[in-house]
Write an enzyme that holds these catalytic residues in place. Sequence first.
Site, short mmCIF file in Angstrom:
data_model
loop_
_atom_site.label_atom_id
_atom_site.label_comp_id
_atom_site.label_asym_id
_atom_site.label_seq_id
_atom_site.Cartn_x
_atom_site.Cartn_y
_atom_site.Cartn_z
N ASP A 154 9.77 2.32 -3.54
CA ASP A 154 8.81 1.07 -3.63
C ASP A 154 9.25 0.03 -2.56
O ASP A 154 10.45 -0.58 -2.68
CB ASP A 154 9.00 0.72 -4.89
CG ASP A 154 8.34 -0.64 -5.50
OD1 ASP A 154 7.75 -1.37 -4.60
OD2 ASP A 154 8.26 -1.24 -6.60
N VAL A 155 8.36 -0.35 -1.38
CA VAL A 155 8.88 -1.27 -0.62
C VAL A 155 9.14 -2.81 -1.20
O VAL A 155 9.75 -3.48 -0.46
CB VAL A 155 7.64 -1.45 0.62
CG1 VAL A 155 7.47 -0.01 1.17
CG2 VAL A 155 6.18 -1.94 -0.16
N ASN B 78 3.19 -0.61 6.67
CA ASN B 78 1.71 -0.28 6.08
C ASN B 78 1.36 -0.55 4.99
O ASN B 78 0.16 -1.07 4.49
CB ASN B 78 1.39 1.10 6.74
CG ASN B 78 0.23 1.61 6.26
OD1 ASN B 78 -1.02 1.13 6.54
ND2 ASN B 78 0.19 2.27 5.10
N TYR C 192 -4.93 -10.91 -2.13
CA TYR C 192 -4.68 -10.10 -1.07
C TYR C 192 -4.87 -11.11 0.53
O TYR C 192 -4.30 -10.77 1.23
CB TYR C 192 -5.81 -9.13 -1.13
CG TYR C 192 -5.86 -8.04 -0.01
CD1 TYR C 192 -5.51 -7.03 -0.09
CD2 TYR C 192 -6.79 -8.25 1.08
CE1 TYR C 192 -5.03 -5.95 0.91
CE2 TYR C 192 -6.83 -7.34 2.14
CZ TYR C 192 -6.10 -6.42 1.97
OH TYR C 192 -6.20 -5.33 2.95
N LYS D 280 -2.18 -11.53 3.42
CA LYS D 280 -2.26 -10.96 4.93
C LYS D 280 -2.26 -12.33 5.67
O LYS D 280 -1.66 -12.09 6.94
CB LYS D 280 -3.69 -10.39 4.73
CG LYS D 280 -3.82 -9.07 4.31
CD LYS D 280 -2.73 -8.04 4.92
CE LYS D 280 -3.05 -6.60 4.00
NZ LYS D 280 -2.09 -5.70 4.58
C1 BGC Z 1 -9.36 -4.42 2.76
C2 BGC Z 1 -10.80 -3.69 2.50
C3 BGC Z 1 -11.86 -4.46 3.08
C4 BGC Z 1 -11.82 -4.74 4.55
C5 BGC Z 1 -13.04 -5.69 5.30
C6 BGC Z 1 -9.39 -4.62 4.25
O1 BGC Z 1 -8.21 -5.25 4.49
O2 BGC Z 1 -8.62 -3.65 2.36
O3 BGC Z 1 -10.92 -3.35 1.01
O4 BGC Z 1 -13.26 -3.47 3.00
O5 BGC Z 1 -10.65 -5.09 4.66
O6 BGC Z 1 -13.11 -6.61 4.33
#
Ligand code: BGC
Length: 279
Positions: free
Chosen positions: A77-78, A104, A177, A181
Amino acid sequence: MAAGDGTGRTAVSAQLLKGQKALVTGANSGIGKATAIALGRAGADVVVNYVAGADAAAEVVATLQGFGVRAYAHEADVSDEDQVVAMVARMVEELSTIDIMVANAGLQRDAPSTEMTLAQWQKVIDVNLTGQFLCAREAAKEFVRRGVVPEVSRSAGKIICMSSVHQIIPWAGHVNYASSKGGVGMLMQTLAQELAPQRIRVNAVAPGAIRTPINTDAWSTPEAEAELLKLIPYRRVGDPDDIANAVVAVASDLLDYVVGTTLYVDGGMTLFPGFATGG
Ligand code: BGC
């Protein structure tokens, strides 16, 4: 051994990464799987990390061994520090060192922000951001210890962070998310600045919409795919090989002078396609 789109025009030379040792996290499916296979096809020995799905990881290992490179699967598990430390230590023991770390592994736990639980927030930050930090840190220690081996590569090591177009595109309903990122972008740049003097190259590859299990809903029906294509000027949903080939290029000495860069591999998704006809 056909690579890429099957035409041979996208095939990667088996000499490009010969003698290098790569670790890919989340390598049993999607982009990670394609990346592990592409690195092996380019001549690298590969550690196939996974957290669940041992059978799928074993299949990736078998494919890699078919190329004549060394490979094994490693469950970890990272987001767990001890497990990441042990994973890299085993790699140094079994394959003698590491030259390429592809951080990744990533996941989504989507919810409107007003309904998002702390657990959903934390899980995504732990895996997508903290996991990349831990993997990069452990790889960098070994790169610094070993230094440059000119017969292997011009650099002492490469860290490739798997980012996303959501490193810069806000994404309603996915605040965990998108924040992870965005964080990956600054993690990558800061590590790149800090480690470049030791001849370590840190870069990010930022995929757009790629056909993988993480986003099946976005492309699996014709209606969904038509909607998605409106966001992609190049009018093609990406394949895992599109990303895998980019990672191979960034990892190779062909791109030795590329340091601290995010390579968007997105069919133009980051070009604000809405402005092609509006604004
Ligand atoms: C997400 C995807 C999405 C894509 C473009 C990715 O980073 O994991 O679910 O379709 O970005 O929006």
